[in-house]
Design a protein around this motif. Structure first.
Motif, PDB file in Angstrom:
ATOM      1  N   ASN A 216       0.794  -1.226   0.000  1.00 22.65           N
ATOM      2  CA  ASN A 216       0.000   0.000   0.000  1.00 22.65           C
ATOM      3  C   ASN A 216       0.825   1.273   0.000  1.00 22.65           C
ATOM      4  O   ASN A 216       0.272   2.353   0.222  1.00 22.65           O
ATOM      5  N   THR A 217       2.118   1.140  -0.228  1.00 22.10           N
ATOM      6  CA  THR A 217       2.964   2.327  -0.270  1.00 22.10           C
ATOM      7  C   THR A 217       4.121   2.098  -1.239  1.00 22.10           C
ATOM      8  O   THR A 217       4.566   0.966  -1.433  1.00 22.10           O
ATOM      9  N   ASN A 218       4.577   3.168  -1.840  1.00 18.20           N
ATOM     10  CA  ASN A 218       5.713   3.118  -2.750  1.00 18.20           C
ATOM     11  C   ASN A 218       6.981   3.284  -1.918  1.00 18.20           C
ATOM     12  O   ASN A 218       7.231   4.357  -1.372  1.00 18.20           O
ATOM     13  N   VAL A 219       7.737   2.245  -1.783  1.00 23.98           N
ATOM     14  CA  VAL A 219       8.897   2.203  -0.904  1.00 23.98           C
ATOM     15  C   VAL A 219      10.071   2.961  -1.523  1.00 23.98           C
ATOM     16  O   VAL A 219      10.328   2.839  -2.725  1.00 23.98           O
ATOM     17  N   THR A 220      10.797   3.707  -0.689  1.00 28.69           N
ATOM     18  CA  THR A 220      11.984   4.408  -1.185  1.00 28.69           C
ATOM     19  C   THR A 220      13.138   3.426  -1.370  1.00 28.69           C
ATOM     20  O   THR A 220      13.143   2.328  -0.791  1.00 28.69           O
ATOM     21  N   VAL A 221      14.100   3.836  -2.137  1.00 28.66           N
ATOM     22  CA  VAL A 221      15.290   3.012  -2.363  1.00 28.66           C
ATOM     23  C   VAL A 221      16.033   2.795  -1.048  1.00 28.66           C
ATOM     24  O   VAL A 221      16.501   1.688  -0.767  1.00 28.66           O
ATOM     25  N   LEU A 222      16.118   3.823  -0.232  1.00 26.18           N
ATOM     26  CA  LEU A 222      16.821   3.679   1.049  1.00 26.18           C
ATOM     27  C   LEU A 222      16.092   2.713   1.977  1.00 26.18           C
ATOM     28  O   LEU A 222      16.734   1.946   2.702  1.00 26.18           O
ATOM     29  N   MET A 223      14.762   2.711   1.947  1.00 24.68           N
ATOM     30  CA  MET A 223      14.028   1.758   2.773  1.00 24.68           C
ATOM     31  C   MET A 223      14.247   0.341   2.262  1.00 24.68           C
ATOM     32  O   MET A 223      14.389  -0.592   3.050  1.00 24.68           O
ATOM     33  N   LEU A 224      14.292   0.165   0.941  1.00 24.71           N
ATOM     34  CA  LEU A 224      14.584  -1.162   0.387  1.00 24.71           C
ATOM     35  C   LEU A 224      15.954  -1.641   0.840  1.00 24.71           C
ATOM     36  O   LEU A 224      16.134  -2.814   1.168  1.00 24.71           O
ATOM     37  N   LYS A 225      16.909  -0.724   0.889  1.00 18.81           N
ATOM     38  CA  LYS A 225      18.254  -1.070   1.357  1.00 18.81           C
ATOM     39  C   LYS A 225      18.211  -1.542   2.819  1.00 18.81           C
ATOM     40  O   LYS A 225      18.838  -2.537   3.179  1.00 18.81           O
ATOM     41  N   LYS A 226      17.450  -0.839   3.647  1.00 21.13           N
ATOM     42  CA  LYS A 226      17.317  -1.229   5.057  1.00 21.13           C
ATOM     43  C   LYS A 226      16.644  -2.594   5.189  1.00 21.13           C
ATOM     44  O   LYS A 226      17.058  -3.422   5.995  1.00 21.13           O
ATOM     45  N   ILE A 227      15.593  -2.803   4.418  1.00 23.65           N
ATOM     46  CA  ILE A 227      14.878  -4.073   4.477  1.00 23.65           C
ATOM     47  C   ILE A 227      15.799  -5.218   4.052  1.00 23.65           C
ATOM     48  O   ILE A 227      15.835  -6.263   4.703  1.00 23.65           O
ATOM     49  N   CYS A 228      16.543  -5.007   2.981  1.00 25.44           N
ATOM     50  CA  CYS A 228      17.489  -6.040   2.527  1.00 25.44           C
ATOM     51  C   CYS A 228      18.520  -6.345   3.608  1.00 25.44           C
ATOM     52  O   CYS A 228      18.819  -7.514   3.866  1.00 25.44           O
ATOM     53  N   GLY A 229      19.057  -5.317   4.220  1.00 24.92           N
ATOM     54  CA  GLY A 229      20.029  -5.517   5.285  1.00 24.92           C
ATOM     55  C   GLY A 229      19.438  -6.278   6.459  1.00 24.92           C
ATOM     56  O   GLY A 229      20.070  -7.179   7.009  1.00 24.92           O
ATOM     57  N   ALA A 230      18.221  -5.927   6.843  1.00 23.53           N
ATOM     58  CA  ALA A 230      17.563  -6.578   7.971  1.00 23.53           C
ATOM     59  C   ALA A 230      17.238  -8.034   7.678  1.00 23.53           C
ATOM     60  O   ALA A 230      17.251  -8.872   8.585  1.00 23.53           O
TER      61      ALA A 230
END
Length: 78
Positions: free
Chosen positions: A51-65
């Motif tokens: 339900n939201t367009n994720v930022t590139v930086l948030m994708l980076k955090k999610i990948c790291g986590a």
């Protein structure tokens, strides 16, 4: 809804489902993932629901986590 908007919506839903799948494979709760990404649980819920367009930086955090690459994250059929 226009075809392009539908395709965008489908992509975000697929990405969210992929995040949920990877999170569950690793035995991580939604609360824990949101904590690791330094965001509110409600925001993680919106991301996982598509339900939201994720930022590139948030994708980076999610990948790291999750301990995955961006390529791993996008390994789904939209």
């Amino acid at each position: 809804m226009k075809a392009r908007e539908k395709a965008d919506e489908d992509f975000l839903k697929g990405l969210g489902a992929r995040i949920v799948g990877l999170r569950k494979e690793r035995g991580i709760t939604q609360v824990e993932l949101s904590y690791r990404c330094d965001i509110e649980k409600t925001n993680m819920r919106r991301i996982e629901a598509g339900n939201t367009n994720v930022t590139v930086l948030m994708l980076k955090k999610i990948c790291g986590a999750l301990g995955v690459t961006v390529g791993d994250l996008f390994d789904f059929t939209a």
